[in-house]
Design a protein around this motif. Structure first.
Motif, PDB file in Angstrom:
ATOM      1  N   GLY A   5     -17.574  23.443 -30.752  1.00  0.00           N
ATOM      2  CA  GLY A   5     -16.275  23.720 -30.140  1.00  0.00           C
ATOM      3  C   GLY A   5     -15.238  22.721 -30.622  1.00  0.00           C
ATOM      4  N   ALA A  34     -10.781  25.067 -27.083  1.00  0.00           N
ATOM      5  CA  ALA A  34     -11.900  26.024 -27.131  1.00  0.00           C
ATOM      6  C   ALA A  34     -12.825  25.930 -25.918  1.00  0.00           C
ATOM      7  CB  ALA A  34     -12.701  25.817 -28.413  1.00  0.00           C
ATOM      8  N   PHE A  39     -13.377  29.106 -23.520  1.00  0.00           N
ATOM      9  CA  PHE A  39     -13.937  30.174 -24.343  1.00  0.00           C
ATOM     10  C   PHE A  39     -15.383  29.860 -24.703  1.00  0.00           C
ATOM     11  CE2 PHE A  39     -13.893  32.109 -28.848  1.00  0.00           C
ATOM     12  CZ  PHE A  39     -14.340  33.337 -28.391  1.00  0.00           C
ATOM     13  N   LEU A  40     -15.626  28.642 -25.158  1.00  0.00           N
ATOM     14  CA  LEU A  40     -16.986  28.270 -25.545  1.00  0.00           C
ATOM     15  C   LEU A  40     -17.931  28.346 -24.347  1.00  0.00           C
ATOM     16  CD1 LEU A  40     -18.306  25.674 -27.951  1.00  0.00           C
ATOM     17  CD2 LEU A  40     -19.012  25.419 -25.580  1.00  0.00           C
ATOM     18  N   VAL A  99     -16.254  27.267 -33.025  1.00  0.00           N
ATOM     19  CA  VAL A  99     -15.515  28.036 -32.023  1.00  0.00           C
ATOM     20  C   VAL A  99     -14.125  27.417 -31.862  1.00  0.00           C
ATOM     21  CG1 VAL A  99     -15.436  28.797 -29.619  1.00  0.00           C
ATOM     22  CG2 VAL A  99     -17.605  28.788 -30.849  1.00  0.00           C
ATOM     23  N   GLU A 100     -13.112  28.212 -32.161  1.00  0.00           N
ATOM     24  CA  GLU A 100     -11.707  27.776 -32.122  1.00  0.00           C
ATOM     25  C   GLU A 100     -10.960  28.541 -31.032  1.00  0.00           C
ATOM     26  OE1 GLU A 100      -9.367  25.907 -32.925  1.00  0.00           O
ATOM     27  OE2 GLU A 100      -9.316  25.311 -35.016  1.00  0.00           O
ATOM     28  N   ASP A 101      -9.866  27.972 -30.555  1.00  0.00           N
ATOM     29  CA  ASP A 101      -9.036  28.703 -29.594  1.00  0.00           C
ATOM     30  C   ASP A 101      -8.140  29.718 -30.315  1.00  0.00           C
ATOM     31  OD1 ASP A 101      -7.445  26.730 -30.798  1.00  0.00           O
ATOM     32  OD2 ASP A 101      -6.620  25.962 -28.922  1.00  0.00           O
ATOM     33  N   CYS A 147     -15.720  31.590 -35.101  1.00  0.00           N
ATOM     34  CA  CYS A 147     -15.380  32.523 -34.027  1.00  0.00           C
ATOM     35  C   CYS A 147     -14.111  32.002 -33.356  1.00  0.00           C
ATOM     36  CB  CYS A 147     -16.521  32.575 -33.014  1.00  0.00           C
ATOM     37  SG  CYS A 147     -16.175  33.648 -31.602  1.00  0.00           S
ATOM     38  N   THR A 148     -13.061  32.811 -33.359  1.00  0.00           N
ATOM     39  CA  THR A 148     -11.831  32.372 -32.697  1.00  0.00           C
ATOM     40  C   THR A 148     -11.485  33.318 -31.555  1.00  0.00           C
ATOM     41  OG1 THR A 148      -9.519  31.686 -33.018  1.00  0.00           O
ATOM     42  CG2 THR A 148     -10.222  33.606 -34.262  1.00  0.00           C
ATOM     43  N   LEU A 149     -10.980  32.733 -30.489  1.00  0.00           N
ATOM     44  CA  LEU A 149     -10.555  33.551 -29.353  1.00  0.00           C
ATOM     45  C   LEU A 149      -9.379  34.427 -29.771  1.00  0.00           C
ATOM     46  CD1 LEU A 149     -10.433  34.215 -26.274  1.00  0.00           C
ATOM     47  CD2 LEU A 149      -8.945  32.209 -26.038  1.00  0.00           C
ATOM     48  N   GLY A 180      -7.474  27.895 -21.916  1.00  0.00           N
ATOM     49  CA  GLY A 180      -7.698  26.827 -22.897  1.00  0.00           C
ATOM     50  C   GLY A 180      -6.488  26.500 -23.748  1.00  0.00           C
TER      51      GLY A 180
END
Ligand code: IMP
Length: 202
Positions: A56, A61, A64-65, A113-115, A141-143, A173
């Protein structure tokens, strides 16, 4: 930004809700299933068969993570990295590590994992840093993806939501001046909030 604004109630400062908590939850479930399916079916390259390492990127993130990992039915570990992007006063060419990973990622399967991916500069730098450490595989994986502002092409394997317009979003986030991260939805800030902050920061 005045203290009065911060205690007034965050939701009053939102112009419109773009993505509801229910929509986020539903999308996160689907993403989790996709990720589990892919890593069961060939995406995992670690020669030693170790668990997926989810990384993360702090701080955006975090919510979301936290939700995503519980939707991924696979053995996994997670770790965090914090970087300063050019938004914090540096130039687009610069991304400094504020907090590095706890462990080596050599020959590991890494899922970043990105925002949000906006211009792509931050993620591009993070990917370079990671690749230099010789992981077995790296996926992202990005939100949120905001492709309209992209300056650098970056590979993003999993996208929660694509925002087709150039709007600044907060919540779940995502922040503006460190606030609004705790909103349960993703929304657009009222224009006067930006204006007020700009005047206050002069
Ligand atoms: P990029 O390097 O332009 O892709 O931007 C990456 C960083 O900018 C993200 O990790 C966010 O911290 C921030 N950012 C970009 N767009 C937004 C937004 O709409 N809301 C909140 N933060 C954003």
């Amino acid at each position: 930004m005045s203290i009065i604004m911060a205690v007034k109630g965050l939701k009053e400062e939102i112009e419109r809700v773009l993505i509801t908590p229910e929509e986020i939850a539903a999308r996160v479930r689907v993403l989790g299933q996709e990720i589990a399916r892919d890593y069961r079916n060939g995406a995992a390259k670690d020669p030693y068969g170790r668990p997926l390492l989810v990384v993360g990127i702090l701080k955006g993130a975090i919510p979301f993570l936290a939700d995503l990992i519980r939707a991924v039915d696979l053995p996994l570990e997670y770790d965090f990295m914090s970087v300063s992007s050019y938004r914090n006063g540096t130039s687009p060419g610069e991304v400094r590590i504020i907090k590095d990973l706890d462990r080596s990622i050599s020959q590991r399967d890494v899922l970043i994992v990105e925002d949000i991916v906006d211009t792509g500069n931050t993620l591009d730098h993070i990917l370079r840093l990671f690749r230099a450490r010789a992981p077995a595989s790296v996926r992202v994986c990005t939100l949120i993806d905001k492709p309209v502002r992209r300056e650098v092409e970056v590979p993003v394997h999993y996208v929660g939501f694509t925002i087709p317009e150039n709007v600044f979003v907060v919540g779940y986030g995502l922040d503006y001046a460190e606030l609004y991260r705790n909103l349960p939805f993703i929304g657009v800030l009222k224009r006067e909030i930006y204006e007020e902050a700009r005047v206050a920061n002069r």
